[in-house]
Design a protein around this motif. Structure first.
Motif, PDB file in Angstrom:
ATOM      1  N   CYS A 126      44.660  41.108  41.369  1.00 14.71           N
ATOM      2  CA  CYS A 126      45.392  41.116  40.104  1.00 14.71           C
ATOM      3  C   CYS A 126      45.115  42.386  39.302  1.00 14.71           C
ATOM      4  N   LEU A 127      43.884  42.906  39.365  1.00 11.30           N
ATOM      5  CA  LEU A 127      43.583  44.131  38.628  1.00 11.30           C
ATOM      6  C   LEU A 127      44.414  45.290  39.158  1.00 11.30           C
ATOM      7  N   PHE A 128      44.490  45.420  40.468  1.00 10.08           N
ATOM      8  CA  PHE A 128      45.247  46.509  41.069  1.00 10.08           C
ATOM      9  C   PHE A 128      46.732  46.385  40.744  1.00 10.08           C
TER      10      PHE A 128
ATOM     11  N   GLU B  52      50.360  45.736  36.465  1.00 10.80           N
ATOM     12  CA  GLU B  52      51.662  45.832  35.795  1.00 10.80           C
ATOM     13  C   GLU B  52      52.491  44.571  35.984  1.00 10.80           C
ATOM     14  N   THR B  53      52.335  43.893  37.119  1.00  9.86           N
ATOM     15  CA  THR B  53      53.055  42.642  37.337  1.00  9.86           C
ATOM     16  C   THR B  53      52.192  41.421  37.048  1.00  9.86           C
TER      17      THR B  53
ATOM     18  N   ASN C   3      43.512  52.832  33.955  1.00  9.81           N
ATOM     19  CA  ASN C   3      44.743  52.231  33.430  1.00  9.81           C
ATOM     20  C   ASN C   3      44.745  50.707  33.542  1.00  9.81           C
ATOM     21  N   PRO C   4      44.355  50.127  34.680  1.00  7.26           N
ATOM     22  CA  PRO C   4      44.294  48.661  34.752  1.00  7.26           C
ATOM     23  C   PRO C   4      43.327  48.044  33.738  1.00  7.26           C
TER      24      PRO C   4
ATOM     25  N   PHE D 179      44.427  45.528  30.664  1.00 12.13           N
ATOM     26  CA  PHE D 179      43.902  44.167  30.555  1.00 12.13           C
ATOM     27  C   PHE D 179      43.179  43.973  29.220  1.00 12.13           C
ATOM     28  N   GLN D 180      42.344  44.939  28.852  1.00 13.36           N
ATOM     29  CA  GLN D 180      41.553  44.771  27.634  1.00 13.36           C
ATOM     30  C   GLN D 180      42.426  44.807  26.391  1.00 13.36           C
ATOM     31  N   GLU D 181      43.428  45.661  26.373  1.00 15.54           N
ATOM     32  CA  GLU D 181      44.311  45.730  25.209  1.00 15.54           C
ATOM     33  C   GLU D 181      45.214  44.510  25.118  1.00 15.54           C
ATOM     34  N   THR D 182      45.525  43.900  26.256  1.00 10.07           N
ATOM     35  CA  THR D 182      46.369  42.702  26.254  1.00 10.07           C
ATOM     36  C   THR D 182      45.599  41.458  25.857  1.00 10.07           C
ATOM     37  N   PHE D 183      44.395  41.286  26.413  1.00  7.86           N
ATOM     38  CA  PHE D 183      43.673  40.026  26.244  1.00  7.86           C
ATOM     39  C   PHE D 183      42.487  40.113  25.278  1.00  7.86           C
TER      40      PHE D 183
END
Length: 297
Positions: free
Chosen positions: A88-90, A93-94, A156-157, A161-165
Motif C-alpha cells: 500500500c505504501l508503494f 496514489e491509489t 513522496n509516499p 500518508f502523513q499529510e492525509t492521516f
C-alpha cells in the motif's frame, strides 16, 4: 463482519513478515486468513478481472469488497484487527483514497529499511523465486522505473500518508530498530494499534530467511511451469501423491540453494545505488526530522 482497525502498509523486505508473525502471538490481535489481501492497493477494472479470471480467482480478496470482508470473518472480540498489505505504501496514489473509503479510522504504520539493502533483498527474492527476468537483472542495470528500485523512494509516499492521516493515525518505524531490539519495537507497535504492551512476543524466530539458487536455470526449471514438469506430472507424477511430489521438489530446490550471505553488492554497485537514492533520503530526513545519514553510506 469486522473491518481492519490497523494496516501494516509497508514496506516489502523490511521485516514485515516477521512483525506479522509476532502480531499473531498477541491475544488481543486478530488477523485475516490472507496476510496481504491487497484489496486496498487499487481498484481493478472489471475487464481486467474478466480477462484473467483464473488468476484472480486464486486471489479473491484482491478485487471483491465482500470477499475482503470475509477475510476477517473469523475475527470476533479482538481489540485490534489487522491487514498486512505491505505494498500500500508503494501504491500510495491509489491506496490512500481506498483506505479513506473503506477503513478511514484505521491506524496505519510502515517499516522503512535502508533503501539499498531493501532493494538488494528484493532482488535476491526475485532471483530465488524466478520471478520476472527484467527484475532479476543486476540492480545497477535496471531501469529507474524498476519496482525494485522505486519501492525505496520513500519521501513522496510517506509525506502523502502523513499529510492525509496525521501523526496520530500514521506512524513510521524502522527496520534497524527491529533488528536491534525487536521486543521493544513490537511493544511500540502494540501501543500504537491499541493493545496491551504487557504482552511480550517470542521474537527468536525470524521469518523469510532468504536463500538464492546455485544454478538459475535449474531453479527456473523447478519453480516455473515448463514442458518437462508437465510430462513428469502426466507420467511418473501420477504414481506419487501430491504431497510426495511437493516434498521431492522442495528437496531439489534446497539442494540447489545457498545462503544469501554468500553474495553481496560490490562497493561500486553500492555507490551507484546510493547516488540513486541520495536526494530522496535527504528529503525524507528533513521531513521526518530523523537522522538518516547511515542510509547515505
Amino acid at each position: 463482519m469486522p473491518l481492519p482497525t490497523f494496516l501494516m502498509a509497508g514496506i516489502q523486505k523490511a521485516g514485515t513478515s516477521s512483525i506479522y508473525k509476532y502480531m499473531e502471538q498477541h491475544p488481543e490481535i486478530g488477523l485475516g486468513r490472507a496476510k496481504e489481501p491487497n484489496f486496498l492497493e487499487s481498484e481493478l477494472p472489471p475487464e481486467t478481472i474478466a480477462n484473467n479470471q483464473a488468476y484472480y480467482e486464486k486471489r479473491a480478496f484482491r478485487y471483491s469488497y465482500e470477499k475482503y470482508l470475509n477475510n476477517f470473518s473469523q475475527c470476533t472480540d479482538e481489540l485490534a484487527i489487522g491487514d498486512g498489505s505491505v505494498n500500500c505504501l508503494f501504491h500510495y496514489e491509489t491506496s490512500i483514497p481506498r483506505i479513506q473509503k473503506y477503513i478511514p479510522n484505521a491506524k496505519i504504520f510502515v517499516v522503512l529499511r535502508h533503501p539499498v539493502e531493501r532493494a538488494f533483498s528484493d532482488y535476491l527474492m526475485h532471483l530465488r523465486d524466478a520471478i520476472d527476468s527484467e527484475q532479476t537483472l543486476p540492480l545497477t542495470r535496471q531501469s529507474p522505473s524498476s519496482f525494485q528500485l522505486r519501492k525505496g523512494l520513500y519521501y513522496n509516499p510517506i509525506k502523502s500518508f502523513q499529510e492525509t492521516f496525521g501523526t496520530q493515525q500514521f506512524r513510521v518505524f524502522f527496520y534497524k530498530d527491529l533488528c536491534e531490539n525487536s521486543v521493544k519495537m513490537m511493544k511500540s507497535i502494540y501501543e500504537f494499534i491499541g493493545v496491551s504492551t504487557d504482552f511480550e512476543p517470542d521474537t527468536s524466530q525470524k521469518d523469510q530467511t532468504a536463500s538464492i539458487p546455485k544454478n538459475s536455470s535449474i531453479n527456473r526449471l523447478l519453480r516455473k511451469p515448463n514442458p518437462l514438469k508437465t510430462v513428469f506430472r502426466s507420467t511418473v507424477g501420477t504414481l506419487l501423491p501430491q504431497e510426495k511430489r511437493q516434498a521431492i521438489r522442495s528437496w531439489l530446490i534446497s539442494k540447489n540453494s545457498k545462503s544469501k550471505q554468500s553474495v553481496s553488492l560490490s562497493p561500486e554497485e553500492r555507490e551507484v545505488l546510493l547516488d540513486f537514492y541520495r536526494e530522496d533520503v535527504l528529503k525524507l530526513q528533513d521531513y521526518l526530522n530523523r537522522d538518516l545519514s547511515a542510509w547515505l553510506k
